[in-house]
Design an enzyme around this catalytic site. Sequence first.
Site, short mmCIF file in Angstrom:
data_model
loop_
_atom_site.label_atom_id
_atom_site.label_comp_id
_atom_site.label_asym_id
_atom_site.label_seq_id
_atom_site.Cartn_x
_atom_site.Cartn_y
_atom_site.Cartn_z
CB THR A 151 8.43 7.21 11.48
OG1 THR A 151 8.85 6.55 10.29
CG2 THR A 151 8.59 6.27 12.65
CE LYS A 193 6.65 9.59 7.75
NZ LYS A 193 7.59 9.82 6.67
CE1 TYR A 245 16.42 7.08 5.55
CE2 TYR A 245 18.32 6.47 6.88
CZ TYR A 245 16.96 6.72 6.76
OH TYR A 245 16.16 6.59 7.86
CG ASP A 299 9.34 12.99 5.47
OD1 ASP A 299 10.38 12.90 6.15
OD2 ASP A 299 8.36 12.23 5.62
CB ALA A 327 8.44 9.16 0.25
N GLY A 347 3.83 6.54 -3.56
CA GLY A 347 3.43 6.34 -2.17
C GLY A 347 3.52 7.63 -1.37
CG ASN A 372 8.03 14.62 8.98
OD1 ASN A 372 7.59 15.77 8.97
ND2 ASN A 372 9.31 14.36 8.81
N1 LIG Z 1 15.47 9.76 3.08
C1 LIG Z 1 14.43 9.98 3.83
O1 LIG Z 1 14.44 10.84 4.72
C2 LIG Z 1 13.15 9.20 3.59
C3 LIG Z 1 11.92 9.73 4.03
C4 LIG Z 1 10.75 9.01 3.77
C5 LIG Z 1 10.83 7.77 3.10
N2 LIG Z 1 12.04 7.29 2.71
C6 LIG Z 1 12.13 5.99 1.98
O2 LIG Z 1 11.30 6.07 0.84
C7 LIG Z 1 10.80 4.79 0.52
C8 LIG Z 1 9.30 4.86 0.24
O3 LIG Z 1 8.61 5.25 1.41
P1 LIG Z 1 7.02 5.55 1.36
O4 LIG Z 1 6.63 5.93 2.74
O5 LIG Z 1 6.68 6.42 0.22
O6 LIG Z 1 6.45 4.05 1.02
P2 LIG Z 1 5.02 3.68 0.42
O7 LIG Z 1 4.01 4.70 0.76
O8 LIG Z 1 4.81 2.26 0.79
O9 LIG Z 1 5.23 3.76 -1.20
C9 LIG Z 1 6.11 2.89 -1.87
C10 LIG Z 1 6.06 3.17 -3.38
O10 LIG Z 1 7.09 2.37 -3.98
C11 LIG Z 1 6.52 1.51 -4.98
N3 LIG Z 1 7.21 0.21 -4.96
C12 LIG Z 1 7.38 -0.61 -3.88
N4 LIG Z 1 8.10 -1.68 -4.24
C13 LIG Z 1 8.36 -1.55 -5.58
C14 LIG Z 1 9.04 -2.37 -6.52
N5 LIG Z 1 9.61 -3.53 -6.18
N6 LIG Z 1 9.13 -1.92 -7.80
C15 LIG Z 1 8.57 -0.75 -8.18
N7 LIG Z 1 7.89 0.06 -7.30
C16 LIG Z 1 7.79 -0.35 -6.03
C17 LIG Z 1 5.06 1.36 -4.62
O11 LIG Z 1 4.37 1.07 -5.80
P3 LIG Z 1 2.89 0.45 -5.84
O12 LIG Z 1 1.96 1.62 -5.65
O13 LIG Z 1 2.82 -0.15 -7.18
O14 LIG Z 1 2.82 -0.55 -4.72
C18 LIG Z 1 4.76 2.77 -4.05
O15 LIG Z 1 4.51 3.66 -5.10
C19 LIG Z 1 11.20 3.86 1.67
O16 LIG Z 1 12.32 3.13 1.26
C20 LIG Z 1 11.56 4.83 2.79
O17 LIG Z 1 12.54 4.30 3.66
C21 LIG Z 1 13.20 7.98 2.91
#
Ligand SMILES: NC(=O)c1ccc[n+]([C@@H]2O[C@H](COP(=O)([O-])OP(=O)(O)OC[C@H]3O[C@@H](n4cnc5c(N)ncnc54)[C@H](OP(=O)(O)O)[C@@H]3O)[C@@H](O)[C@H]2O)c1
Length: 293
Positions: A67, A71, A231, A111, A138, A136, A92
């Site tokens: 995690t 990753k 979630y 994922d 995910a 990002g 992952n």
């Molecule tokens: N359900 C599951 O199994 C699972 C699995 C993986 C991840 N997740 C969840 O998915 C989410 C993202 O994870 P990640 O690893 O992809 O994170 P990440 O790589 O940091 O990417 C985050 C993305 O969200 C955007 N963002 C962040 N804050 C924002 C805001 N206030 N308004 C608009 N856009 C915003 C960022 O935009 P910018 O590029 O503009 O900064 C970026 O595109 C997390 O909450 C994580 O817990 C869930």
Amino acid sequence: MAIDGNTKIFGVIGNPIEHSLSPNMHNANLESLGLNYVYLPFHVYEDNIEYLIDGAKALNIQGLNVTIPHKINVIKYLDEIDPLAEKIGAVNTINFEYKSDKTIAKGYNTDVLGAMRALKEKTDIKDKDVLVLGAGGASRAICYGLTEENVNSITILNRNLERALDLAGDITSSTEYTVNFDDFENIDTHLRDTDIIINTTPVGMYPNIYDKPLIYAQQMNPNMVVFDIVYTPLETGLLKEAKKIGATRVSGLKMFVYQGAESFKIWTGKDADIKAMEKSVMKESGIHSLKDF
Ligand SMILES: NC(=O)c1ccc[n+]([C@@H]2O[C@H](COP(=O)([O-])OP(=O)(O)OC[C@H]3O[C@@H](n4cnc5c(N)ncnc54)[C@H](OP(=O)(O)O)[C@@H]3O)[C@@H](O)[C@H]2O)c1
């Protein structure tokens, strides 16, 4: 099951790791299936990632989840990588397999499998127009997953347009899809042609549960499917808006459970007890029912 000399070890690496729900979820599954395995949290700092794979091999660890923030960085220490995980550029799940006198560490991305399973449980994806919020890690996994599902179109909206352009460009150059991208200002234009909305941003995630949702009910229609991969909480602001308009909702909790089940299948070849895993995550998150999700 009591730990003894035959107990096999699985685990999750991350930094931080204290809040991970994976140990509870996986141990609930192992206990329910009566397997002599244990799943442990490993707090691995960035500086130690280069020793991780050799260390795990030396300890005869059978499988690991990976995690944040490892990753991507872990990939260069693996012996093999699954083609989809390679395209995505993030792993992952690591499986350790003893082959011809040596242990091979192979990386996967579950994922993406978890997300597609959660979505397909609620809707057909084929030929659908999909709007993905966020660009990002995910989002990258989910967008590549969508390219394997014969969707009609993929559009990525992101705050940082350059990041959306990079992701859309990567997918366009490595798959048959031409992926569109834009910023949030033009969202209404894109929503007109959207069947499925997938939020991959942390907007609305605990503790920021009162964040303004990226899309309101008035901008949706009842035929849409709205999937929020966040979630915690189970019902995010975006999913509350989807309920107001009567759209179909998909919860990130299902994705989380299914990615874990897929990892378990890779490690053991066995089907996980999904209900036991769901129950454990619900208990840890204070959720009483998954009705409506
Ligand atoms: N359900 C599951 O199994 C699972 C699995 C993986 C991840 N997740 C969840 O998915 C989410 C993202 O994870 P990640 O690893 O992809 O994170 P990440 O790589 O940091 O990417 C985050 C993305 O969200 C955007 N963002 C962040 N804050 C924002 C805001 N206030 N308004 C608009 N856009 C915003 C960022 O935009 P910018 O590029 O503009 O900064 C970026 O595109 C997390 O909450 C994580 O817990 C869930």
